[in-house]
Design a protein around this motif. Sequence first.
Motif, mmCIF file in Angstrom:
data_model
loop_
_atom_site.group_PDB
_atom_site.id
_atom_site.type_symbol
_atom_site.label_atom_id
_atom_site.label_comp_id
_atom_site.label_asym_id
_atom_site.label_seq_id
_atom_site.Cartn_x
_atom_site.Cartn_y
_atom_site.Cartn_z
ATOM 1 N N VAL A 17 -21.744 -10.196 -16.187
ATOM 2 C CA VAL A 17 -22.542 -9.231 -15.440
ATOM 3 C C VAL A 17 -22.605 -9.488 -13.945
ATOM 4 O O VAL A 17 -23.019 -8.621 -13.206
ATOM 5 N N GLY A 18 -22.258 -10.636 -13.468
ATOM 6 C CA GLY A 18 -22.329 -10.934 -12.050
ATOM 7 C C GLY A 18 -23.660 -11.571 -11.689
ATOM 8 O O GLY A 18 -24.666 -11.404 -12.372
ATOM 9 N N LEU A 19 -23.641 -12.315 -10.617
ATOM 10 C CA LEU A 19 -24.807 -13.087 -10.195
ATOM 11 C C LEU A 19 -26.007 -12.201 -9.865
ATOM 12 O O LEU A 19 -27.122 -12.467 -10.313
ATOM 13 N N GLU A 20 -25.796 -11.148 -9.110
ATOM 14 C CA GLU A 20 -26.927 -10.302 -8.721
ATOM 15 C C GLU A 20 -27.592 -9.662 -9.937
ATOM 16 O O GLU A 20 -28.812 -9.648 -10.048
ATOM 17 N N GLU A 21 -26.790 -9.166 -10.861
ATOM 18 C CA GLU A 21 -27.347 -8.537 -12.049
ATOM 19 C C GLU A 21 -28.118 -9.548 -12.898
ATOM 20 O O GLU A 21 -29.168 -9.243 -13.448
ATOM 21 N N LEU A 22 -27.579 -10.769 -12.991
ATOM 22 C CA LEU A 22 -28.262 -11.815 -13.745
ATOM 23 C C LEU A 22 -29.598 -12.162 -13.099
ATOM 24 O O LEU A 22 -30.632 -12.219 -13.775
ATOM 25 N N LEU A 23 -29.600 -12.361 -11.781
ATOM 26 C CA LEU A 23 -30.845 -12.688 -11.084
ATOM 27 C C LEU A 23 -31.864 -11.552 -11.204
ATOM 28 O O LEU A 23 -33.053 -11.785 -11.388
ATOM 29 N N THR A 24 -31.396 -10.316 -11.094
ATOM 30 C CA THR A 24 -32.297 -9.171 -11.233
ATOM 31 C C THR A 24 -32.941 -9.162 -12.611
ATOM 32 O O THR A 24 -34.157 -8.968 -12.738
ATOM 33 N N ALA A 25 -32.146 -9.397 -13.640
ATOM 34 C CA ALA A 25 -32.692 -9.426 -14.998
ATOM 35 C C ALA A 25 -33.699 -10.557 -15.164
ATOM 36 O O ALA A 25 -34.764 -10.377 -15.774
ATOM 37 N N VAL A 26 -33.394 -11.717 -14.598
ATOM 38 C CA VAL A 26 -34.314 -12.864 -14.679
ATOM 39 C C VAL A 26 -35.635 -12.536 -13.999
ATOM 40 O O VAL A 26 -36.714 -12.763 -14.561
ATOM 41 N N TYR A 27 -35.573 -11.973 -12.797
ATOM 42 C CA TYR A 27 -36.816 -11.668 -12.080
ATOM 43 C C TYR A 27 -37.564 -10.480 -12.686
ATOM 44 O O TYR A 27 -38.790 -10.404 -12.573
ATOM 45 N N CYS A 28 -36.864 -9.559 -13.332
ATOM 46 C CA CYS A 28 -37.550 -8.476 -14.058
ATOM 47 C C CYS A 28 -38.453 -9.052 -15.142
ATOM 48 O O CYS A 28 -39.562 -8.569 -15.362
ATOM 49 N N VAL A 29 -37.970 -10.080 -15.816
ATOM 50 C CA VAL A 29 -38.758 -10.704 -16.883
ATOM 51 C C VAL A 29 -39.839 -11.606 -16.301
ATOM 52 O O VAL A 29 -41.010 -11.531 -16.692
ATOM 53 N N ARG A 30 -39.468 -12.444 -15.344
ATOM 54 C CA ARG A 30 -40.422 -13.414 -14.808
ATOM 55 C C ARG A 30 -41.601 -12.747 -14.100
ATOM 56 O O ARG A 30 -42.713 -13.266 -14.121
ATOM 57 N N ARG A 31 -41.386 -11.583 -13.485
ATOM 58 C CA ARG A 31 -42.463 -10.908 -12.741
ATOM 59 C C ARG A 31 -43.611 -10.482 -13.656
ATOM 60 O O ARG A 31 -44.713 -10.227 -13.205
ATOM 61 N N GLN A 32 -43.332 -10.402 -14.952
ATOM 62 C CA GLN A 32 -44.356 -9.977 -15.896
ATOM 63 C C GLN A 32 -45.330 -11.093 -16.254
ATOM 64 O O GLN A 32 -46.427 -10.816 -16.730
ATOM 65 N N LEU A 57 -33.887 -8.416 -4.463
ATOM 66 C CA LEU A 57 -34.605 -9.215 -5.454
ATOM 67 C C LEU A 57 -36.112 -9.131 -5.227
ATOM 68 O O LEU A 57 -36.892 -9.026 -6.175
ATOM 69 N N LYS A 58 -36.531 -9.147 -3.975
ATOM 70 C CA LYS A 58 -37.970 -9.021 -3.664
ATOM 71 C C LYS A 58 -38.492 -7.664 -4.120
ATOM 72 O O LYS A 58 -39.603 -7.562 -4.646
ATOM 73 N N GLN A 59 -37.674 -6.623 -3.932
ATOM 74 C CA GLN A 59 -38.078 -5.290 -4.388
ATOM 75 C C GLN A 59 -38.230 -5.270 -5.899
ATOM 76 O O GLN A 59 -39.144 -4.655 -6.439
ATOM 77 N N THR A 60 -37.343 -5.955 -6.596
ATOM 78 C CA THR A 60 -37.438 -6.057 -8.054
ATOM 79 C C THR A 60 -38.747 -6.724 -8.446
ATOM 80 O O THR A 60 -39.423 -6.291 -9.373
ATOM 81 N N ILE A 61 -39.125 -7.777 -7.720
ATOM 82 C CA ILE A 61 -40.356 -8.513 -8.028
ATOM 83 C C ILE A 61 -41.585 -7.646 -7.762
ATOM 84 O O ILE A 61 -42.491 -7.573 -8.590
ATOM 85 N N THR A 62 -41.623 -6.959 -6.635
ATOM 86 C CA THR A 62 -42.822 -6.197 -6.284
ATOM 87 C C THR A 62 -42.906 -4.850 -7.002
ATOM 88 O O THR A 62 -43.982 -4.443 -7.428
ATOM 89 N N ASP A 63 -41.766 -4.174 -7.157
ATOM 90 C CA ASP A 63 -41.779 -2.823 -7.726
ATOM 91 C C ASP A 63 -41.352 -2.773 -9.189
ATOM 92 O O ASP A 63 -41.485 -1.739 -9.822
ATOM 93 N N GLY A 64 -40.790 -3.858 -9.697
ATOM 94 C CA GLY A 64 -40.224 -3.846 -11.041
ATOM 95 C C GLY A 64 -38.812 -3.323 -10.976
ATOM 96 O O GLY A 64 -38.381 -2.747 -9.983
ATOM 97 N N CYS A 65 -38.078 -3.527 -12.041
ATOM 98 C CA CYS A 65 -36.683 -3.080 -12.019
ATOM 99 C C CYS A 65 -36.571 -1.617 -12.419
ATOM 100 O O CYS A 65 -35.584 -0.977 -12.122
ATOM 101 N N GLY A 66 -37.557 -1.088 -13.118
ATOM 102 C CA GLY A 66 -37.553 0.325 -13.463
ATOM 103 C C GLY A 66 -36.507 0.740 -14.470
ATOM 104 O O GLY A 66 -36.259 1.918 -14.650
#
Length: 136
Positions: A17-32, A57-66
């Motif tokens: 999936v690539g590094l960015e997609e992996l990090l986004t998925a990780v932070y989508c879960v961790r933000r909860q 990544l910060k946007q993912t943390i604050t707004d969620g991945c949606g």
Amino acid sequence: MPPCSSTRLITAALATVGLEELLTAVYCVRRQSEPHGKLLTEVEQFLLFNGDLKDRLKQTITDGCGCATTADVPSISCESQQAIALLHQVPGMTRTHHRDFKSSQPIARLRDGSAVRVWKNMVGVDHVFIATTPTT
């Protein structure tokens, strides 16, 4: 000494999936379950990433991945469904993250008025979006 199984798992995930997609998925879960401030500080301290990736990544943390809001919509037109089906048949084509949509530019319209939009990321990977509601 062979790598541990978690290292193999991470390597396989990055290759898929690539590094960015992996990090986004990780932070989508961790933000909860973790404080957003802690996660934002963590992302800011990443030394190997540019500001653009950090901002996403910060946007993912604050707004969620949606991601739940971008699931396949049953009301899209036949033309858009056909275009998406054709894109799925392209070798190497994978789904992209919706947050990159705002960086894309329209290049064509389908008969139903949907826009075909494209964007190339900083490492040269092309992204194609079908905007079922005209956005230009």
